[in-house]
Design a protein around this motif. Sequence first.
Motif, PDB file in Angstrom:
ATOM      1  N   GLU A 239      -6.387   3.512  -6.705  1.00  9.34           N
ATOM      2  CA  GLU A 239      -6.403   2.073  -6.452  1.00  9.34           C
ATOM      3  C   GLU A 239      -7.679   1.748  -5.690  1.00  9.34           C
ATOM      4  OE1 GLU A 239      -3.414   0.620  -3.809  1.00  9.34           O
ATOM      5  OE2 GLU A 239      -4.135  -1.432  -3.988  1.00  9.34           O
TER       6      GLU A 239
ATOM      7  N   ILE B 244      -3.452  -5.171  -9.210  1.00  8.28           N
ATOM      8  CA  ILE B 244      -2.260  -5.082  -8.376  1.00  8.28           C
ATOM      9  C   ILE B 244      -2.173  -6.364  -7.578  1.00  8.28           C
ATOM     10  CG2 ILE B 244      -1.132  -3.677  -6.624  1.00  8.28           C
ATOM     11  CD1 ILE B 244      -1.775  -1.878  -8.852  1.00  8.28           C
TER      12      ILE B 244
ATOM     13  N   LEU C  80       2.038   3.911 -10.598  1.00  7.16           N
ATOM     14  CA  LEU C  80       2.660   5.136 -10.096  1.00  7.16           C
ATOM     15  C   LEU C  80       3.056   6.077 -11.231  1.00  7.16           C
ATOM     16  CD1 LEU C  80       3.261   5.882  -7.163  1.00  7.16           C
ATOM     17  CD2 LEU C  80       5.581   5.077  -7.484  1.00  7.16           C
TER      18      LEU C  80
ATOM     19  N   ARG D 245      -7.619   4.710 -13.974  1.00  8.13           N
ATOM     20  CA  ARG D 245      -7.431   6.154 -14.094  1.00  8.13           C
ATOM     21  C   ARG D 245      -8.659   6.909 -13.631  1.00  8.13           C
ATOM     22  NH1 ARG D 245      -5.218   5.760 -19.704  1.00  8.13           N
ATOM     23  NH2 ARG D 245      -3.141   4.934 -19.348  1.00  8.13           N
TER      24      ARG D 245
ATOM     25  N   ILE E 281      -5.210  -2.045 -14.395  1.00  9.35           N
ATOM     26  CA  ILE E 281      -4.209  -3.067 -14.123  1.00  9.35           C
ATOM     27  C   ILE E 281      -4.473  -3.608 -12.723  1.00  9.35           C
ATOM     28  CG2 ILE E 281      -2.511  -1.404 -13.221  1.00  9.35           C
ATOM     29  CD1 ILE E 281      -0.381  -3.037 -14.683  1.00  9.35           C
TER      30      ILE E 281
ATOM     31  N   LEU F  61       2.209   2.646  -3.264  1.00 10.02           N
ATOM     32  CA  LEU F  61       1.345   3.366  -4.193  1.00 10.02           C
ATOM     33  C   LEU F  61       1.047   4.784  -3.747  1.00 10.02           C
ATOM     34  CD1 LEU F  61      -1.215   0.763  -5.434  1.00 10.02           C
ATOM     35  CD2 LEU F  61       0.260   2.184  -6.804  1.00 10.02           C
TER      36      LEU F  61
ATOM     37  N   LYS G  21      -8.683   2.575  -2.041  1.00 16.47           N
ATOM     38  CA  LYS G  21      -7.556   2.270  -1.174  1.00 16.47           C
ATOM     39  C   LYS G  21      -6.482   3.347  -1.218  1.00 16.47           C
ATOM     40  CE  LYS G  21      -7.140  -1.425   0.594  1.00 16.47           C
ATOM     41  NZ  LYS G  21      -7.563  -1.845   1.948  1.00 16.47           N
ATOM     42  N   GLY G  22      -6.352   4.010  -2.334  1.00 14.07           N
ATOM     43  CA  GLY G  22      -5.290   5.003  -2.406  1.00 14.07           C
ATOM     44  C   GLY G  22      -5.280   5.736  -3.721  1.00 14.07           C
ATOM     45  N   LYS G  23      -4.522   6.807  -3.747  1.00  9.95           N
ATOM     46  CA  LYS G  23      -4.361   7.562  -4.976  1.00  9.95           C
ATOM     47  C   LYS G  23      -2.886   7.797  -5.226  1.00  9.95           C
ATOM     48  CE  LYS G  23      -8.863   9.674  -4.862  1.00  9.95           C
ATOM     49  NZ  LYS G  23      -9.725  10.807  -5.081  1.00  9.95           N
ATOM     50  N   ALA G  24      -2.487   7.680  -6.486  1.00  8.31           N
ATOM     51  CA  ALA G  24      -1.095   7.879  -6.861  1.00  8.31           C
ATOM     52  C   ALA G  24      -0.797   9.382  -6.915  1.00  8.31           C
ATOM     53  CB  ALA G  24      -0.838   7.213  -8.206  1.00  8.31           C
ATOM     54  N   PRO G  25       0.444   9.762  -7.166  1.00 10.96           N
ATOM     55  CA  PRO G  25       0.765  11.184  -7.250  1.00 10.96           C
ATOM     56  C   PRO G  25      -0.165  11.910  -8.206  1.00 10.96           C
ATOM     57  CG  PRO G  25       2.752   9.880  -7.432  1.00 10.96           C
ATOM     58  CD  PRO G  25       1.615   8.926  -7.379  1.00 10.96           C
ATOM     59  N   MET G  26      -0.524  13.102  -7.878  1.00 16.08           N
ATOM     60  CA  MET G  26      -1.445  13.930  -8.657  1.00 16.08           C
ATOM     61  C   MET G  26      -2.838  13.306  -8.721  1.00 16.08           C
ATOM     62  SD  MET G  26       1.032  15.288 -11.694  1.00 16.08           S
ATOM     63  CE  MET G  26       1.793  13.748 -12.191  1.00 16.08           C
TER      64      MET G  26
ATOM     65  N   SER H  54      -6.110  -0.993 -10.238  1.00 16.42           N
ATOM     66  CA  SER H  54      -5.692   0.392 -10.416  1.00 16.42           C
ATOM     67  C   SER H  54      -6.326   0.921 -11.686  1.00 16.42           C
ATOM     68  CB  SER H  54      -4.169   0.440 -10.521  1.00 16.42           C
ATOM     69  OG  SER H  54      -3.750   1.767 -10.668  1.00 16.42           O
TER      70      SER H  54
ATOM     71  N   PRO I 239       1.667   8.567  -2.893  1.00 15.82           N
ATOM     72  CA  PRO I 239       2.636   9.510  -3.444  1.00 15.82           C
ATOM     73  C   PRO I 239       3.802   9.778  -2.501  1.00 15.82           C
ATOM     74  CG  PRO I 239       0.416  10.379  -3.645  1.00 15.82           C
ATOM     75  CD  PRO I 239       0.314   9.109  -2.874  1.00 15.82           C
TER      76      PRO I 239
ATOM     77  N   HIS J  61       0.812  -1.191   0.000  1.00  8.77           N
ATOM     78  CA  HIS J  61       0.000   0.000   0.000  1.00  8.77           C
ATOM     79  C   HIS J  61       0.859   1.260   0.000  1.00  8.77           C
ATOM     80  CE1 HIS J  61      -3.989   1.352   0.105  1.00  8.77           C
ATOM     81  NE2 HIS J  61      -3.699   2.263   1.002  1.00  8.77           N
TER      82      HIS J  61
ATOM     83  N   ASP K 170      -3.906  10.471  -9.579  1.00 10.64           N
ATOM     84  CA  ASP K 170      -4.238   9.641 -10.716  1.00 10.64           C
ATOM     85  C   ASP K 170      -3.100   8.675 -10.974  1.00 10.64           C
ATOM     86  OD1 ASP K 170      -5.664   8.778 -12.851  1.00 10.64           O
ATOM     87  OD2 ASP K 170      -5.200  10.454 -14.146  1.00 10.64           O
ATOM     88  N   PRO K 171      -3.302   7.424 -11.163  1.00  9.67           N
ATOM     89  CA  PRO K 171      -4.564   6.684 -11.064  1.00  9.67           C
ATOM     90  C   PRO K 171      -4.942   6.405  -9.608  1.00  9.67           C
ATOM     91  CG  PRO K 171      -2.768   5.205 -11.603  1.00  9.67           C
ATOM     92  CD  PRO K 171      -2.174   6.578 -11.532  1.00  9.67           C
TER      93      PRO K 171
ATOM     94  N   ARG L  89       0.429   8.399 -14.924  1.00  9.15           N
ATOM     95  CA  ARG L  89       0.116   9.783 -15.246  1.00  9.15           C
ATOM     96  C   ARG L  89       1.212  10.409 -16.121  1.00  9.15           C
ATOM     97  NH1 ARG L  89      -3.557  13.521 -12.972  1.00  9.15           N
ATOM     98  NH2 ARG L  89      -3.254  15.419 -14.146  1.00  9.15           N
TER      99      ARG L  89
END
Lengths: 622, 225
Positions: free
Chosen positions: B202, A476, A370, B213, A474, A263, B192-197, B211, A265, A260, B199-200, A373
């Motif tokens: 989870e 995980i 990750l 977008r 995708i 993922l 569960k979570g968000k990537a940087p910015m 995961s 940031p 976790h 997007d995308p 984007r």
Amino acid sequence: MECCDISHQIDIPSGSQKIVLAGNPNVGKSIFFNKFTGIYVAVSNYPGTTLDISSGMFNPENKDNDYVVLDTPGVYGVSSFNDEEAVARDVILAADAVVNIVDAVHLERDLFLTQQIIDMGIPVIVALNMMDEAERNGLKIDIDELSSELGVPVITTTAIKGEGLEEVKNSVDKSKVGNTIFNSDFLKEELDSLAEKINSRAEALLIMEGDPNVAEKNNRQALPHREKIYKKRRHRINNIIDSVISENGENSSLGSKIGHLMLKPLTGIPMLLATLYLLYELVGVFVAQTVVGITEETFFLEIYEPFIRGIVTPIIPIESFFGQLFVGEFGLFTMTVTYTFGLLLPLVAGFYFFLAILEDSGYMPRIAALVDRLLTSIGLNGRAIIPMLLGFGCVTMATITTRLLGSKRERIIATFLLGLAIPCSAQLGVIAGLIAPLGFEYFAIYVLTIFVVYVLAGTILNKVLPGKSTDLLIDIPPLRMPRLSNVLQKTYMKSKSFIKEAGPIFAIGALIITVMQETGMLTAIQNSLIPLTVGWLQLPKETATVFIMGIIRRDFGAAGLNSLSLTAIQTTVSLVVITLFVPCIAAMMTMFRERNWKEALFIWFGSWFTAFGVGGILAYLL
Amino acid sequence: MEAKITLSESMEDYLEAIFNLIKKNGSARVTDIANSLGIAASSVNQGLKKLNQQGLIKQQKYGPIKLTQSGVQAAEKVNCKHQILYLFLHKTLGVKPETADQDACSIEHVLSQESFEKMVDYLIKNNYIEEQSCAFKFMENEEEEKMAAKELMLASMSVGSKAEVLKIESKGRLKRKLMDMGLNRGARVEVKGKAPMGDPIEIKVRGYSLSLRQDEAAEILVKEV
């Protein structure tokens, strides 16, 4: 709809009984295949490891029949969402029996495909895999109930430990046509009558579900019943799940916590950077300097080459054509062998080793999510990180992997960027060696130039090519501890196939160079390139040789710069040109094979043009 | 269950300014907002962009700014907190009107629901406000919101919230793939979570992690549970 034509024909061996291994991505199909046939196919913990259909024969104990086993790419449903799915669909349609591998931890997701295959009327046997993880997560699954609900045999397995594989192997003839979702409504009537007309229940079902390719193949219209069928199917799966799963423990292991963090940031980016730094330390520093220092310099250059010259020269004088060909500057027994085994092999093996750990741990899809984007801004999908990272190992290998991308558009962009701006590990080692003594300033100029070209090229292609980046979607996988045996086996297999593939091309390259040198062609080409090298790039004319060698193998080119005395600026310019220049001949041949000649030529000339253009501008600026 | 959109302080200020301007002039323009808050028009534009993304305002290009229904609600809420705080400071503690107004401005953004309700209770008990006060409407709304689960797009759900899929609005292949992967009506999902910015994102669905977008998640209508 250009991606899923029926052009994708696969050779399906005829004659014997065809057993097809099918399942969702990343459930362990390839391990079953390895076990069944003894043939090695790559096993990873990332979706999409199987790109081609592998097939092999096997003969279960105490059985008379021979079986052909076919592995398929992982899919969530039998349909034609992309090339991978179309391939899997065609193989499943041809199956005499399907061994459906199901992830016990994700039963709710995986049974959907199981039910679809059962609905197609194909005999099925279910291998309920990853039982160890299911137990660890506190899942209790009623196997007998599951088997009687589905109407097919269910065998529990833990494939990575080899448990249950033998039983599945010896039970393939017990596969059964299971209980379908169709009981007595109009869907059943329609399916029955269509199945009779086209003489295939499986294809009839796919037409009812609206598969355009299968409909076209049978000269029929795709039917609009998908929603209804899917709803029924999902409903049935939910019922089965309710009756077979009694305990559903929440997975809160250390692995899922780390997974976790990877993922998020705040933690994900530092972790990714740390991973890339480790990769650099392992391959870029330890292997490229320490290991290669021993293998190339100490062993091959100081011991092996004098030794082989000592054997050959008494028979063939070194000044003669054959002397040059065998043990000369670019000799088949000298340079080819030294570079292949002394330089390339350690680098490639080191890279594959690290990548195998990343793949098996399940970190790869996380990296893909990750960076998605960032990659969408150059028209790619997060998944493209896999070929991109592989490209730093070997561009040839990476070009083959672009197949896992969802559309032709993405494959073109990825292939072009790989050919243009990703230096392979062999080249990287040499580049690092050349640029390090020049100081940080030149290193920064080099990296920045390549990076800018990479981003610009991607952005332009993204704008120029019609369409947009495909969906991410995708899954995980859980983090798993990589098994050393699998990691080592994979490293060994990949390194071996690399040497097998690249070695001969390497030798041909050395041959061509020697012939060109002996016939005076090299001087002629060097002279004809003078306006370009001396005038435009402000380099000595010998660098032309380096560029030509760069076509044979990119690292040949880079290594060739060692022997020229260049200023810091000249070295930087040449390294930029060499990096951007066409990939090696092996990668080029792969591009011709993967794409068509038009696109490959476009990539070729495109990278020539970019390389010399950017090099000239840089020479002018510095 | 606190899963609504949380607004930053400055966003609430913008919203309040727009609300008051509309009440006063019938419409709100960027320059008016900038003037009333004493900041540059360019920063107002940025703020408006964010409010627009969160579906709180509507703005035609170069046209006046309008509040959406949820925008009005959010603005009323901030406004109401302001009124109650002002009354509390001024009437019960005897703070000077100007100071009370200023302080209310700063406190309104961080005041918890609980303190707010207690203040309202106290003010009623001491007859400082009447039954028609904005506070009642606001507190009722809060109750109703708690009762009726909101429908929203998967993309706008915050991390940690759970929902049930109502509908997939995308078409063709994407829809089929989503359905194959188990994202159909009735499926329970958890962000569960968000990537940087951002997007995308989870999500956890049918026991596995997926995961996808923002664009893809923006086509999935869900109901919070």
